[in-house]
Every structure is written in C-alpha cells, then in structure tokens.
Design a protein around this motif. Structure first.
Motif, PDB file in Angstrom:
ATOM      1  N   GLY A 354       0.786  -1.228   0.000  1.00 41.11           N
ATOM      2  CA  GLY A 354       0.000   0.000   0.000  1.00 41.11           C
ATOM      3  C   GLY A 354       0.813   1.269   0.000  1.00 41.11           C
ATOM      4  O   GLY A 354       0.255   2.360  -0.069  1.00 41.11           O
ATOM      5  N   ALA A 359       0.345  -2.977  -6.875  1.00 39.52           N
ATOM      6  CA  ALA A 359      -0.470  -3.780  -5.965  1.00 39.52           C
ATOM      7  C   ALA A 359       0.145  -5.105  -5.531  1.00 39.52           C
ATOM      8  O   ALA A 359      -0.101  -5.559  -4.420  1.00 39.52           O
ATOM      9  CB  ALA A 359      -1.827  -4.053  -6.613  1.00 39.52           C
ATOM     10  N   GLY A 418      -5.666  -4.490  -8.250  1.00 40.07           N
ATOM     11  CA  GLY A 418      -6.006  -5.216  -7.037  1.00 40.07           C
ATOM     12  C   GLY A 418      -6.668  -4.349  -5.987  1.00 40.07           C
ATOM     13  O   GLY A 418      -7.609  -3.594  -6.261  1.00 40.07           O
ATOM     14  N   ARG A 419      -6.145  -4.424  -4.784  1.00 33.06           N
ATOM     15  CA  ARG A 419      -6.726  -3.711  -3.645  1.00 33.06           C
ATOM     16  C   ARG A 419      -6.648  -2.191  -3.789  1.00 33.06           C
ATOM     17  O   ARG A 419      -7.310  -1.454  -3.045  1.00 33.06           O
ATOM     18  CB  ARG A 419      -6.018  -4.128  -2.354  1.00 33.06           C
ATOM     19  CG  ARG A 419      -4.552  -3.737  -2.308  1.00 33.06           C
ATOM     20  CD  ARG A 419      -3.850  -4.157  -1.037  1.00 33.06           C
ATOM     21  NE  ARG A 419      -3.614  -5.576  -1.010  1.00 33.06           N
ATOM     22  CZ  ARG A 419      -2.508  -6.153  -1.478  1.00 33.06           C
ATOM     23  NH1 ARG A 419      -1.556  -5.422  -2.055  1.00 33.06           N
ATOM     24  NH2 ARG A 419      -2.351  -7.456  -1.404  1.00 33.06           N
ATOM     25  N   ASN A 420      -5.844  -1.711  -4.744  1.00 32.42           N
ATOM     26  CA  ASN A 420      -5.676  -0.270  -4.918  1.00 32.42           C
ATOM     27  C   ASN A 420      -6.645   0.348  -5.921  1.00 32.42           C
ATOM     28  O   ASN A 420      -6.636   1.561  -6.125  1.00 32.42           O
ATOM     29  CB  ASN A 420      -4.236   0.025  -5.373  1.00 32.42           C
ATOM     30  CG  ASN A 420      -3.220  -0.346  -4.321  1.00 32.42           C
ATOM     31  OD1 ASN A 420      -3.497  -0.273  -3.121  1.00 32.42           O
ATOM     32  ND2 ASN A 420      -2.038  -0.754  -4.747  1.00 32.42           N
TER      33      ASN A 420
END
Length: 449
Positions: A354, A359, A418-420
């Motif tokens: 992060g 990612a 992804g999570r970003n």
C-alpha cells in the motif's frame, strides 16, 4: 492558442508522428503536439480543452496497448523533453519524460550510479516508472517507482505542481504504479539513484531438449540467491544474436542471463550452479559495465515493423506444475511465440503493502507471454496462442502487470490494480474529473466524457 510542434492529418510527417513502437497499433489522432518544455505542455492542454479533445500522453511510445496514441484526440508527445541532471552527492537525478533508458543509464553511469529500469534501452523512462517499473536491480533497490522522490506534474486544469511524499501525497502515491490511468503530464522526474559500479553477467544458451532442466535449475537457484543476484530467462526461437551459436540460431531453446551486482570476488561462487547440470552450450558470463549489461538484449533493427501482443503476469511462485504447463504450451506453439521469466522478490517484497499504487508486491516471478510477428496486424493465430498462454495462468497469477496489459476489459484492469483500484478511481475523479486523459488504462468506474 497555437499547438506547439503541431502535426495535423495530411501534413508532412503526420504518419511518422502518430506511430508507436507496436506496429499492431494503428490510430489516427486529430493532432500530434510535440512538446519541448512545460510551457509547450500547458499550451497543448489548453488547445485540447478548447477543442474538446481527449489527450493521450506519449513518452517513448513503447506501451504494448498503444496508450501513447489515440483516434480523434490529441497526442501530447513529451519525447523532446530530455533534460538530465545528476547530483552525485545527494544521488538524485532529475530527468525529462522523453528520455529512454539507454539515455538515462548513459548519463548516470559515469558516477557509478543507476536506477532499476527496463531491460530494453529503447523504452522510455516515463511510462515504465508510472506503471511501477520492474528491472534487474529491483531485487536490491525496489521498483523504479519506489525510487521516485518527486515529480513536476501539469494537471488537467492547467496547473504546474510539484508532488512528493509531502506535497499532494495522494497524487504522488498514485503516480507510483497507477500513472497509466491518466492523472496529469509528468514533465520532470526526480529519482534516488543507487551505487552500481559493475556487473558480472552474460548469456547461458541451452538447446530445446535442455529447456525444462535449465529453467528448473534457474528457479531453484533464485530461491536462495542473495538480493544482489537477478535473472532473466527466455524460452524462444533464438534470433541471430552475436552470443547465439550459429547452429542454434532460428532454433527453439532457452537463454538465461543471470546477473551478479555484488562483490565481484563472489561472482563465480554465486553463479556456479547455473553453469552445470545442465551445462549450457554457450557460456558468456563475464565482468561488464552496467551500460554494457543493459545492451545485451536490443530490439531488432526493424522493430517498428513488428506486431506485438505481449502480456505480463505476476506469480507468487513457479511450481513444477505451473512451469510444466507454461513449457508444454510453448513447445506446442509456433516460432513467433516466446515466454520471458523475470526474477522478482527481494526489496520489492519488503516495501510495505500500500505504500505505492503497485499492488502485487508479494510476486516472486514476472512471466511475459509474447507474440511478435510481421505481416498482417490482425493475425488470430499469433494472438490466440498468446491469449491461451496467459489464460492458462489465471488460476495461479496475482494479476497482470499494468505495463504489459494489452487487454482493456474491466476484469483485467481491476486485477492489475487489485486492492488499490478503488483508491485510484477516487484520485482520478479528483485530479481529472472531466476525463481529459482518457486514453490510458481504463478505470471503468471513473467518469467518461
């Protein structure tokens, strides 16, 4: 306001100005603006807003998806912005977005300093950095984007700002790995450099029958190798390169290029396992400069005529089953299909998740599925072969590498970030609410003009 360095359809030089490195990409912008300064960029963006034109930003023009050009919009070509200033005391280099890696490396090498960067010297520094940036120094020093300390950015609304960890930190986060979504035009990069005075590296050539054993050995070697060691391996049809024996040129086989960036006295010890069982038919490992190393794999002379469909996948591991599947597909495919295996891990993994928009830091291997051919651009044989190669990896991949993502569908964009992803969408809405920069990575939840 006039467009700096403008070339319009029908004018001399238009076809050359609109081209990118991938001949498969054939688009016709309304205007190409060749910008030589920040002031030129401001003028070009003003023209685009005035005429309601979307903007594609071009640095080196190497992106496989063709984000550096467009149909019907304005191509903002920052290729002429090539300044490079190196401060050997602070180890900071400030470079323009038009620099290629060959130009950048040549400028930092006299100081014994380098930056993790693309293996192809003709690739531009800008797109590579903004998409994260993987290079052979990354196991020691992280991604290219991890070494970015500040940038000068021209925003969609015509401001010139400096971004860093302390100045517009959210935008700075997004530029390091998420810049392909179109957040502004970077007109100067400030990088932290790293000491690299020499390399021990070279080509290890294996014939077709030895490819599985050679790649297993390379995989097992990398699992315990120090961060100063790296590797690129290619299963391919060997081109007529100087280090390929004539009898193996145009034949299927493998090329391993192991590298050692540490104490030269340890090179033989560290690299020895790769030189036996199976022994290469050609062993070119030797000391060399970093610039010489970066020139080992050059583009073919007629690269501008080559059609390319390449996609990168980031894998957490390269198990026997996965490797066997990749090689079985390669063995059954034609001579225009190849697979590149790139070493990750090390400093890439150690950076906090992060910290940047890149990612998939847990990846240990970068797998590039490559189809490259001449002739007709829309050749389903080559494209479908490559697509099958990356589809077969979907059960084990963490996601695609955004710098090598020719497929614009929403599921692949989300997988790359992804999570970003959601955070990038929010930043895009803040900095480009009218989607002026609409020809990069498509964020499917961002505004569409």
């Amino acid at each position: 306001m006039p467009v700096p360095g403008a070339v319009f359809p029908g004018e001399a030089g238009y076809d050359a100005a609109r081209r990118v490195r991938n001949a498969r990409v054939d688009r016709r912008p309304a205007v190409v603006a060749r910008c030589a300064s920040t002031a030129d960029v401001l003028a070009a963006l003003s023209y685009a807003r005035e005429h309601d034109l979307g903007v594609a930003v071009r640095g080196g023009g190497a992106n496989v998806a063709g984000w550096a050009t467009c149909d019907g919009g304005l191509v903002l070509d920052v290729g002429p912005i090539k300044h490079l200033r190196v401060d050997p005391t602070t180890r900071i280099a400030e470079g323009g977005p038009g620099l290629t890696w060959g130009e950048f490396d040549a400028g930092t090498a006299p100081y014994g300093l380098a930056l993790p960067g693309a293996r192809n010297t003709g690739v531009g520094i800008a797109g590579h950095t903004l998409g994260g940036g993987v290079g052979d120094l990354s196991r020691q020093f992280g991604l290219t984007s991890d070494n970015l300390v500040y940038a000068e950015v021209v925003t969609a609304d015509g401001r010139v700002i400096r971004v860093s960890a302390d100045e517009s930190p959210e935008l700075f986060w997004a530029l390091r790995g998420g810049g392909g979504v179109g957040l502004g035009v970077v007109t100067s990069f400030g990088f932290r450099l790293n000491p690299v005075r020499g390399v021990v590296a070279g080509a290890l050539v294996h014939p077709r029958e030895a490819v599985p054993a050679a790649l297993r050995k390379a995989r097992d070697w990398l699992a315990t190798a120090p961060d100063e060691a790296s590797l690129i391996a290619i299963a391919w049809t060997a081109p007529p390169l100087p280090f390929i024996p004539p009898a193996l040129q145009y034949e299927r086989g493998a090329l391993l290029i192991p590298t050692w960036f540490g104490d030269p006295a340890r090179a033989d010890e560290v690299l020895a396992p790769l030189r036996v069982d199976p022994a290469p038919v050609c062993d070119g490992i030797s000391p060399m400069t970093y610039v010489e190393y970066q020139r080992l794999l050059q583009s073919p002379p007629d690269f501008a005529e080559q059609h390319v469909y390449n996609r990168g996948e980031l894998l957490p591991a390269l198990t026997d089953d996965v490797l066997d599947g990749i090689l079985a597909h390669w063995q059954a495919s034609g001579p225009n299909y190849s697979v590149v295996f790139g070493a990750l891990g090390g400093a890439i993994n150690r950076a906090p998740a992060g910290e940047t928009a890149f990612a998939h830091r847990e990846a240990q291997w970068f797998i590039e599925i490559c189809a490259q051919w001449y002739g007709a651009a829309a050749n389903p044989v080559h494209v479908e072969t490559a697509r099958k190669g990356w589809r077969d990896l979907q059960a084990v991949t963490l996601g695609p590498y955004v710098n090598l993502l020719p497929d614009p569908e929403a599921e692949w964009t989300r997988a790359a970030y992804g999570r970003n992803y959601d955070r990038l969408v929010a930043i895009k809405r803040e900095w480009d609410p009218d989607n002026l920069f609409r020809f990069g990575v498509p964020l499917h939840d961002a505004p569409i003009s």
